[in-house]
Design an enzyme around this catalytic site. Structure first.
Site, short mmCIF file in Angstrom:
data_model
loop_
_atom_site.label_atom_id
_atom_site.label_comp_id
_atom_site.label_asym_id
_atom_site.label_seq_id
_atom_site.Cartn_x
_atom_site.Cartn_y
_atom_site.Cartn_z
N ASP A 161 83.03 74.34 36.01
CA ASP A 161 84.35 74.46 36.63
C ASP A 161 85.23 73.29 36.24
O ASP A 161 84.78 72.13 36.25
CB ASP A 161 84.19 74.52 38.16
CG ASP A 161 85.36 75.20 38.84
OD1 ASP A 161 86.49 75.03 38.37
OD2 ASP A 161 85.12 75.89 39.85
N LYS A 310 45.71 61.85 57.96
CA LYS A 310 46.13 60.67 58.72
C LYS A 310 46.65 59.64 57.72
O LYS A 310 45.98 59.29 56.75
CB LYS A 310 44.95 60.07 59.50
CG LYS A 310 44.50 60.89 60.70
CD LYS A 310 45.44 60.78 61.89
CE LYS A 310 45.39 59.41 62.53
NZ LYS A 310 44.14 59.15 63.25
N HIS A 311 47.86 59.16 57.94
CA HIS A 311 48.46 58.11 57.11
C HIS A 311 48.38 58.43 55.63
O HIS A 311 47.95 57.63 54.81
CB HIS A 311 47.84 56.75 57.45
CG HIS A 311 48.22 56.28 58.81
ND1 HIS A 311 49.45 55.72 59.11
CD2 HIS A 311 47.54 56.32 59.99
CE1 HIS A 311 49.50 55.43 60.39
NE2 HIS A 311 48.37 55.78 60.96
N GLY A 357 44.39 62.83 66.51
CA GLY A 357 45.83 62.63 66.32
C GLY A 357 46.27 62.92 64.90
O GLY A 357 47.19 62.28 64.39
N ASN A 475 42.29 53.38 45.06
CA ASN A 475 41.21 54.14 44.45
C ASN A 475 40.56 55.04 45.49
O ASN A 475 40.48 54.70 46.66
CB ASN A 475 40.12 53.21 43.90
CG ASN A 475 40.53 52.48 42.65
OD1 ASN A 475 41.15 53.03 41.76
ND2 ASN A 475 40.16 51.20 42.56
N HIS A 635 49.62 57.04 44.43
CA HIS A 635 50.19 55.89 45.16
C HIS A 635 51.57 56.25 45.68
O HIS A 635 52.24 57.12 45.14
CB HIS A 635 50.30 54.67 44.24
CG HIS A 635 48.98 54.12 43.81
ND1 HIS A 635 48.14 53.40 44.65
CD2 HIS A 635 48.33 54.21 42.62
CE1 HIS A 635 47.06 53.05 43.99
NE2 HIS A 635 47.13 53.52 42.76
#
Length: 635
Positions: A161, A310-311, A357, A475, A635
Site C-alpha cells: 500500500d 515446574k520453572h 503446584g 545440561n 536455554h
C-alpha cells in the site's frame, strides 16, 4: 493568547458557533492553541477489511458526517444505501494505473494536513477548493496475508500500500485536528466518544489513535522490508519487531520485576486463548514450553501425551500406556482413566513432590475424566488444544475459580517466521527455533553398540525421553520406562551430575513400588499430597529426630526404617530403563552411573571424540545405544 496570528481567534469562533448547537464542549488551555474537542464533519474511508464498515458508516450518518471514499469501499457504502462521495469526484481526477493512484492528490492530503486556524493554510484551502477532512479510516492492503498465502513476487508487490500509509501519516501528524482509525477494533471507541461528546473526539483520543497509527505503519513497513531482503537472499540491514500488547501481568518472574506484560506479534493473535484465570509470567513460560513438548510427543508417537512442568522444565512427561497393578497402587490411581488422564497421571507420578503446584499440558482435548483427576491435585493451570464443556466447568471451578485454563492453537504458526529473538542486557540474540526440527522414531535407528536388540517399547521411550529433555534446561538427561519419564536431571554444569541427580529421582520412583512403602498405614485424615511427601521422606530416610517425630504422627502403625538391603534388592529388579542425553557423553562415567538405575537403552546425539570409549562402556553392560545426531541444548 495569540498563536500564529489569528489562529486562536479562529478556533474560538468555531467554539462559539458550536455552543449554539449543543452543550458547551470542554475547553482547556493547550500549548498548541488547539481545542480539546474537535467535531467530525467530514470523513475519508478507504478500507480493504470491510468488517463493521456499515456499522461505522451508519453511525457517521447519524452525526451528519460527509463521507468520501474510494473503489470497493465506496461501492459497499452505496450498495447499502449510505451517502458517499467518490474521492475521484472530489479531486476531479479519476483513479488510474490499476488503482495505484487514487488518493495521492493535494485535495486529499491538504484536507488532512492543513492546520486549522492557520491563515496561510486556510487561504490555500480556499484558493484550491480543499475541504478539511476530520476523520480518516484506513486499513492497509493485506501485504502480510498475501505473503503468507504464498503469492508470487508481483502479486505481493501489488499489495504494498502506498496511498494508505501516506494518508495515515499525514492524519497522524495533524492529530490536533484529525482523528485517524487504522483498526476495526477502534470503531467502537470512536463511535462511543462521538456519542458522549456531540460528534466530537478528544485530543487524548486523537493522539492515542495517532500513536497506534504510526505503530501500524511502522510494522507494515518492517514486514515489507524484511520480505524484500529475503527475496534478494539478504539479511535486512535493520530488523524491526512489531508487537501488540495482549494483556498486562501482575509482575514478571518476581514481584519487584514490574512492569510486565505479554505481547503478540503484530497482526497475529497469541498462540493460545485464556479461558479461565489470570496467568502469570512463569505460568506462560511453562505453558508454551510444555505445550511444545506434548505436541511433539503426540506427533511422534501417536499417543495421548502429558507433561507436568515446574520453572520451565518438566518434572515429568508421559504417554498413555496402561498401568500395572503395582503402579495403580503406588500412584493411588482412580479405577477408570481416559487416555489423557492416564498420560497426565503418569507424568505427575514421575516426581510427585516436584509436581506439587505444577503446570499441566495435554496433547488432546481434555475430557471430564482428566479434569476430575486434575481436580484432586494441586496445580496452577493447564494448557491443551481444547476442553469438553463438562471438563471446562470442572477446571474453571478449581481454586475458587482461579485455576488457569489456556486453550492452545494447534495450527499456530508465527507470522514472524522461524527465527526467535531475545533481548538480554542490551543485546538482541537471534536464532532459529528448534521446535520445527522434530524428533521421530526413525532417528533412533542408528545403533552403535554390539547389542542391536532395540525393542519398539524402548524406541518409544527413547523418543519420549529425547523430546522431554529437548524442552528441559541444559545440561539435562532423562530416564524413561513404560512410556513415562521417571527421572529428569536439569540445569547441571556437569553431565554426570545430571545423571546422578536424575538417578536419585529414579530410585525414589522405583522404591515407591517397594512392598514396605506400599504397605504404609496412614491415618484417615492424612491428605493425598501429605501421603506423597511422607512416602518420599521414608524412602530418602535422612530425617532429623525432630522431623521424624512429626513424621510418625501421620501413621496408625509406626513404620520400621528401610534397610540397606531393601534398596539394593529392589533396585536390582529394575530393568529396561532408557537414558537420553541432550548432548554427547564426554566420558564413560555417565554410563557407569546409569547402569545402577536399570538402564539398558541409551539415546544421545553422539559426535564426541570419546564416542568410542562411551560405546565400549555400553557394550560392557550389554546396552543398546542409538546416536540420533541432534544436540538438544535448551536455554
Amino acid at each position: 493568547m495569540r498563536v500564529r496570528g489569528m489562529a486562536c481567534v479562529g478556533v474560538l469562533r468555531v467554539l462559539r458557533v458550536a455552543t449554539r448547537a449543543w452543550d458547551p464542549p470542554r475547553w482547556r488551555s493547550l500549548s498548541s492553541g488547539f481545542a480539546d474537542l474537535v467535531k467530525i464533519k467530514r470523513a475519508l474511508i478507504s478500507v480493504s477489511d470491510k468488517t463493521d464498515l456499515l456499522v461505522l458508516a451508519a453511525a457517521l450518518k447519524e452525526f451528519g458526517v460527509q463521507v468520501l471514499s474510494t473503489g470497493g469501499t465506496a461501492k459497499t457504502l452505496k450498495d447499502a444505501g449510505l451517502p458517499v462521495t467518490d474521492v475521484s469526484d472530489y479531486t476531479g481526477f479519476p483513479e488510474m494505473m490499476d488503482g495505484r493512484v487514487k488518493t495521492l492528490h493535494p485535495k486529499v492530503h491538504g484536507g488532512l494536513l492543513s492546520i486549522r486556524g492557520n491563515e496561510e493554510h486556510e487561504k490555500a484551502c480556499a484558493d484550491h477548493g480543499i475541504d478539511k477532512i476530520d476523520l480518516l479510516v484506513v486499513n492497509l492492503y493485506p501485504f502480510q496475508s498475501t505473503v503468507a498465502k504464498g503469492a508470487d513476487f508481483d502479486n505481493c508487490v501489488e499489495n504494498v500500500d502506498i496511498g494508505g500509509p501516506a494518508m495515515i501519516r499525514g492524519a497522524s501528524k495533524n492529530n490536533n485536528a484529525v482523528t485517524v482509525v487504522t483498526d476495526v477494533k477502534q470503531y467502537a471507541r470512536v463511535i462511543e466518544e462521538m456519542k458522549a461528546n456531540n460528534g466530537c473526539t478528544s485530543l487524548k483520543t486523537r493522539r492515542s489513535l495517532a500513536a497506534a497509527a504510526f505503530a501500524h505503519t511502522a510494522a507494515y513497513d518492517a514486514a515489507i522490508s524484511t520480505w524484500f531482503a529475503a527475496q534478494n537472499g539478504e539479511e535486512p540491514a535493520v530488523t524491526t519487531r512489531a508487537y501488540e500488547l495482549a494483556f498486562p501481568l501482575k509482575y514478571g518472574c518476581n514481584p519487584h520485576q514490574v512492569p510486565a506484560s505479554i505481547y503478540s506479534i503484530h497482526g497475529a493473535s497469541l498462540p493460545f486463548k485464556v479461558l479461565n484465570g489470570k496467568p502469570g509470567y512463569i505460568n506462560l513460560l511453562d505453558a508454551l514450553n510444555s505445550w511444545a513438548l506434548v505436541r511433539e510427543v503426540r506427533a511422534a508417537l501417536g499417543l495421548a501425551a502429558a507433561a507436568s512442568f515446574k520453572h520451565v522444565s518438566p518434572a515429568g512427561a508421559a504417554v498413555a500406556v496402561p498401568l500395572s497393578e503395582v503402579e495403580k497402587a503406588a500412584y493411588e490411581a482412580p479405577e477408570s482413566l481416559s487416555p489423557s488422564a492416564l498420560a497426565y497421571l503418569r507424568a505427575r507420578n514421575a516426581d510427585p513432590m516436584c509436581s506439587f503446584g505444577d503446570w499441566a499440558a495435554l496433547s488432546d482435548v481434555v475430557d471430564e475424566a482428566t479434569a476430575n483427576y486434575l481436580k484432586t491435585e494441586v496445580a496452577d493451570g493447564i494448557i491443551a488444544p481444547g476442553y469438553t464443556p463438562g471438563a471446562l466447568a470442572i477446571l474453571a471451578a478449581k481454586k475458587s475459580g482461579g485455576f488457569i485454563v489456556l486453550e492452545a492453537n494447534p495450527d499456530y504458526k508465527s507470522p514472524a517466521g522461524e527465527v526467535d529473538f531475545r533481548e538480554i542486557g542490551g543485546c538482541v540474540f537471534a536464532q532459529r527455533g528448534h521446535g520445527d526440527k522434530a524428533i521421530t522414531p526413525d532417528m533412533m535407528s542408528k545403533v552403535t553398540t554390539k547389542n542391536k536388540d532395540l525393542t519398539e517399547a524402548a524406541r518409544r521411550d527413547m523418543v519420549l525421553a529425547s523430546i522431554a529433555i529437548k524442552y528441559t534446561q541444559s545440561n539435562s538427561v532423562g530416564y524413561a520406562i513404560n512410556g513415562m519419564m521417571i527421572g529428569v536431571g536439569a540445569g547441571q554444569q556437569s553431565r554426570v551430575d545430571c545423571v546422578k541427580l536424575a538417578g536419585r529421582k529414579v530410585t525414589t520412583w522405583w522404591m515407591r513400588q517397594h512392598p514396605k512403602v506400599l504397605g504404609l498405614k496412614f491415618r484417615p485424615e492424612v491428605k493425598r499430597q501429605a501421603r506423597v511427601n511422607a512416602r518420599v521422606r521414608y524412602i530418602e530416610g535422612d530425617m532429623t529426630e525432630i522431623e521424624r517425630a512429626e513424621w510418625v504422627k501421620q501413621f496408625e502403625v509406626v513404620p520400621e526404617p528401610l534397610a540397606p538391603s531393601d534398596y539394593t534388592e529392589h533396585m536390582a529388579t529394575l530393568k529396561g530403563v532408557t537414558l537420553s542425553s541432550d548432548a554427547f557423553f564426554p566420558f564413560r562415567d555417565s554410563i557407569d552411573v546409569a547402569v545402577k538405575y536399570g538402564v539398558q537403552y541409551v539415546a544421545q546425539p553422539g559426535g564426541s571424540v570419546q564416542d568410542a570409549g562411551v560405546t565400549e562402556a555400553c557394550d560392557q553392560y550389554s546396552m543398546v545405544q542409538s546416536h540420533h545426531g541432534m544436540r538438544l541444548f535448551h536455554h
